[in-house]
Design a protein around this motif. Structure first.
Motif, PDB file in Angstrom:
ATOM      1  N   SER A  50       0.829  -1.208   0.000  1.00  0.00           N
ATOM      2  CA  SER A  50       0.000   0.000   0.000  1.00  0.00           C
ATOM      3  C   SER A  50       0.863   1.256   0.000  1.00  0.00           C
ATOM      4  O   SER A  50       0.510   2.253  -0.622  1.00  0.00           O
ATOM      5  CB  SER A  50      -0.969   0.004   1.185  1.00  0.00           C
ATOM      6  OG  SER A  50      -0.293   0.157   2.403  1.00  0.00           O
ATOM      7  N   ILE A  51       1.990   1.214   0.686  1.00  0.00           N
ATOM      8  CA  ILE A  51       2.909   2.362   0.666  1.00  0.00           C
ATOM      9  C   ILE A  51       3.502   2.523  -0.728  1.00  0.00           C
ATOM     10  O   ILE A  51       3.606   3.635  -1.249  1.00  0.00           O
ATOM     11  CB  ILE A  51       3.995   2.208   1.745  1.00  0.00           C
ATOM     12  CG1 ILE A  51       3.373   2.359   3.128  1.00  0.00           C
ATOM     13  CG2 ILE A  51       5.118   3.223   1.547  1.00  0.00           C
ATOM     14  CD1 ILE A  51       4.288   1.999   4.278  1.00  0.00           C
ATOM     15  N   LYS A  52       3.891   1.408  -1.358  1.00  0.00           N
ATOM     16  CA  LYS A  52       4.447   1.479  -2.711  1.00  0.00           C
ATOM     17  C   LYS A  52       3.420   1.999  -3.721  1.00  0.00           C
ATOM     18  O   LYS A  52       3.764   2.701  -4.658  1.00  0.00           O
ATOM     19  CB  LYS A  52       4.942   0.103  -3.164  1.00  0.00           C
ATOM     20  CG  LYS A  52       6.241  -0.296  -2.534  1.00  0.00           C
ATOM     21  CD  LYS A  52       6.743  -1.612  -3.100  1.00  0.00           C
ATOM     22  CE  LYS A  52       8.073  -1.976  -2.482  1.00  0.00           C
ATOM     23  NZ  LYS A  52       8.617  -3.214  -3.063  1.00  0.00           N
ATOM     24  N   ASP A  53       2.142   1.632  -3.516  1.00  0.00           N
ATOM     25  CA  ASP A  53       1.071   2.075  -4.423  1.00  0.00           C
ATOM     26  C   ASP A  53       0.490   3.423  -4.024  1.00  0.00           C
ATOM     27  O   ASP A  53      -0.506   3.869  -4.592  1.00  0.00           O
ATOM     28  CB  ASP A  53      -0.053   1.038  -4.465  1.00  0.00           C
ATOM     29  CG  ASP A  53       0.373  -0.269  -5.105  1.00  0.00           C
ATOM     30  OD1 ASP A  53       1.400  -0.275  -5.810  1.00  0.00           O
ATOM     31  OD2 ASP A  53      -0.326  -1.277  -4.904  1.00  0.00           O
ATOM     32  N   LYS A  54       1.082   4.058  -3.009  1.00  0.00           N
ATOM     33  CA  LYS A  54       0.617   5.351  -2.500  1.00  0.00           C
ATOM     34  C   LYS A  54      -0.844   5.307  -2.038  1.00  0.00           C
ATOM     35  O   LYS A  54      -1.630   6.208  -2.281  1.00  0.00           O
ATOM     36  CB  LYS A  54       0.826   6.447  -3.543  1.00  0.00           C
ATOM     37  CG  LYS A  54       2.288   6.694  -3.845  1.00  0.00           C
ATOM     38  CD  LYS A  54       2.457   7.777  -4.873  1.00  0.00           C
ATOM     39  CE  LYS A  54       3.879   8.170  -5.070  1.00  0.00           C
ATOM     40  NZ  LYS A  54       4.793   7.324  -5.651  1.00  0.00           N
ATOM     41  N   GLN A  55      -1.218   4.184  -1.400  1.00  0.00           N
ATOM     42  CA  GLN A  55      -2.555   4.010  -0.821  1.00  0.00           C
ATOM     43  C   GLN A  55      -2.373   3.557   0.623  1.00  0.00           C
ATOM     44  O   GLN A  55      -2.587   2.394   0.962  1.00  0.00           O
ATOM     45  CB  GLN A  55      -3.345   2.954  -1.594  1.00  0.00           C
ATOM     46  CG  GLN A  55      -3.653   3.317  -3.008  1.00  0.00           C
ATOM     47  CD  GLN A  55      -4.381   2.184  -3.716  1.00  0.00           C
ATOM     48  OE1 GLN A  55      -4.416   1.063  -3.245  1.00  0.00           O
ATOM     49  NE2 GLN A  55      -4.953   2.498  -4.846  1.00  0.00           N
ATOM     50  N   PHE A  56      -1.992   4.479   1.482  1.00  0.00           N
ATOM     51  CA  PHE A  56      -1.691   4.142   2.873  1.00  0.00           C
ATOM     52  C   PHE A  56      -2.832   3.354   3.496  1.00  0.00           C
ATOM     53  O   PHE A  56      -4.004   3.656   3.284  1.00  0.00           O
ATOM     54  CB  PHE A  56      -1.430   5.414   3.679  1.00  0.00           C
ATOM     55  CG  PHE A  56      -1.123   5.136   5.112  1.00  0.00           C
ATOM     56  CD1 PHE A  56       0.080   4.568   5.472  1.00  0.00           C
ATOM     57  CD2 PHE A  56      -2.054   5.423   6.088  1.00  0.00           C
ATOM     58  CE1 PHE A  56       0.363   4.302   6.800  1.00  0.00           C
ATOM     59  CE2 PHE A  56      -1.781   5.172   7.411  1.00  0.00           C
ATOM     60  CZ  PHE A  56      -0.562   4.607   7.768  1.00  0.00           C
ATOM     61  N   SER A  57      -2.483   2.331   4.258  1.00  0.00           N
ATOM     62  CA  SER A  57      -3.479   1.444   4.845  1.00  0.00           C
ATOM     63  C   SER A  57      -3.398   1.468   6.365  1.00  0.00           C
ATOM     64  O   SER A  57      -2.567   0.782   6.964  1.00  0.00           O
ATOM     65  CB  SER A  57      -3.269   0.024   4.328  1.00  0.00           C
ATOM     66  OG  SER A  57      -4.157  -0.857   4.951  1.00  0.00           O
ATOM     67  N   SER A  58      -4.264   2.257   6.986  1.00  0.00           N
ATOM     68  CA  SER A  58      -4.305   2.268   8.447  1.00  0.00           C
ATOM     69  C   SER A  58      -4.846   0.941   8.971  1.00  0.00           C
ATOM     70  O   SER A  58      -4.522   0.529  10.082  1.00  0.00           O
ATOM     71  CB  SER A  58      -5.151   3.431   8.953  1.00  0.00           C
ATOM     72  OG  SER A  58      -6.454   3.347   8.430  1.00  0.00           O
ATOM     73  N   GLY A  59      -5.660   0.256   8.159  1.00  0.00           N
ATOM     74  CA  GLY A  59      -6.191  -1.051   8.548  1.00  0.00           C
ATOM     75  C   GLY A  59      -5.095  -2.083   8.716  1.00  0.00           C
ATOM     76  O   GLY A  59      -5.189  -2.959   9.578  1.00  0.00           O
ATOM     77  N   SER A  60      -4.047  -1.980   7.920  1.00  0.00           N
ATOM     78  CA  SER A  60      -2.929  -2.923   8.046  1.00  0.00           C
ATOM     79  C   SER A  60      -2.160  -2.699   9.334  1.00  0.00           C
ATOM     80  O   SER A  60      -1.737  -3.649   9.995  1.00  0.00           O
ATOM     81  CB  SER A  60      -1.994  -2.797   6.846  1.00  0.00           C
ATOM     82  OG  SER A  60      -2.656  -3.195   5.677  1.00  0.00           O
ATOM     83  N   ILE A  61      -1.975  -1.440   9.708  1.00  0.00           N
ATOM     84  CA  ILE A  61      -1.305  -1.145  10.981  1.00  0.00           C
ATOM     85  C   ILE A  61      -2.159  -1.637  12.140  1.00  0.00           C
ATOM     86  O   ILE A  61      -1.656  -2.258  13.076  1.00  0.00           O
ATOM     87  CB  ILE A  61      -1.000   0.363  11.100  1.00  0.00           C
ATOM     88  CG1 ILE A  61       0.020   0.755  10.038  1.00  0.00           C
ATOM     89  CG2 ILE A  61      -0.512   0.717  12.498  1.00  0.00           C
ATOM     90  CD1 ILE A  61       0.282   2.224   9.928  1.00  0.00           C
ATOM     91  N   LEU A  62      -3.455  -1.391  12.061  1.00  0.00           N
ATOM     92  CA  LEU A  62      -4.373  -1.882  13.083  1.00  0.00           C
ATOM     93  C   LEU A  62      -4.337  -3.411  13.136  1.00  0.00           C
ATOM     94  O   LEU A  62      -4.361  -4.004  14.215  1.00  0.00           O
ATOM     95  CB  LEU A  62      -5.796  -1.385  12.793  1.00  0.00           C
ATOM     96  CG  LEU A  62      -6.866  -1.733  13.805  1.00  0.00           C
ATOM     97  CD1 LEU A  62      -6.532  -1.132  15.166  1.00  0.00           C
ATOM     98  CD2 LEU A  62      -8.211  -1.231  13.316  1.00  0.00           C
ATOM     99  N   GLY A  63      -4.237  -4.054  11.978  1.00  0.00           N
ATOM    100  CA  GLY A  63      -4.157  -5.510  11.920  1.00  0.00           C
ATOM    101  C   GLY A  63      -2.886  -6.043  12.556  1.00  0.00           C
ATOM    102  O   GLY A  63      -2.903  -7.100  13.204  1.00  0.00           O
TER     103      GLY A  63
END
Length: 97
Positions: A50-63
């Motif tokens: 998601s960082i590489k695709d410039k689509q930050f994922s707060s759900g991944s951090i929460l996961g």
């Protein structure tokens, strides 16, 4: 649909399955907490993509946080549910765009 969105769908559905009362906990305990380690790795991969695709994922951090807290019975169930909802909502918003 790009790889980040697909990974968010996969991790969201997986978290949702782990959030099923008693069944998710039984699965985690019967596998000696290995599903939590697997989910941590999957969330890390999703976050990197998601960082590489410039689509930050707060759900991944929460996961990733949920993977550690998931060992606590009731708190883990609540965290798996919240994480699944965040990831699935995020994935559905990205799918519509």
């Amino acid at each position: 649909m790009n790889r980040t969105t697909i990974l968010k769908w996969v991790t969201g559905i997986s978290e949702g399955l782990l959030a099923i009362p008693f069944a998710g906990g039984t699965f985690i305990l019967s596998m000696s907490w290995t599903p939590l380690l697997f989910m941590f790795a999957l969330h890390t991969i999703t976050l990197i993509f998601s960082i590489k695709d410039k689509q930050f994922s707060s759900g991944s951090i929460l996961g990733m946080i949920t993977s550690f807290i998931g060992a606590i019975p009731i708190v883990g169930w609540i965290m798996h549910t919240i994480t699944a909802l965040v990831l699935l909502i995020d994935a559905s918003v990205e799918t519509k765009n």
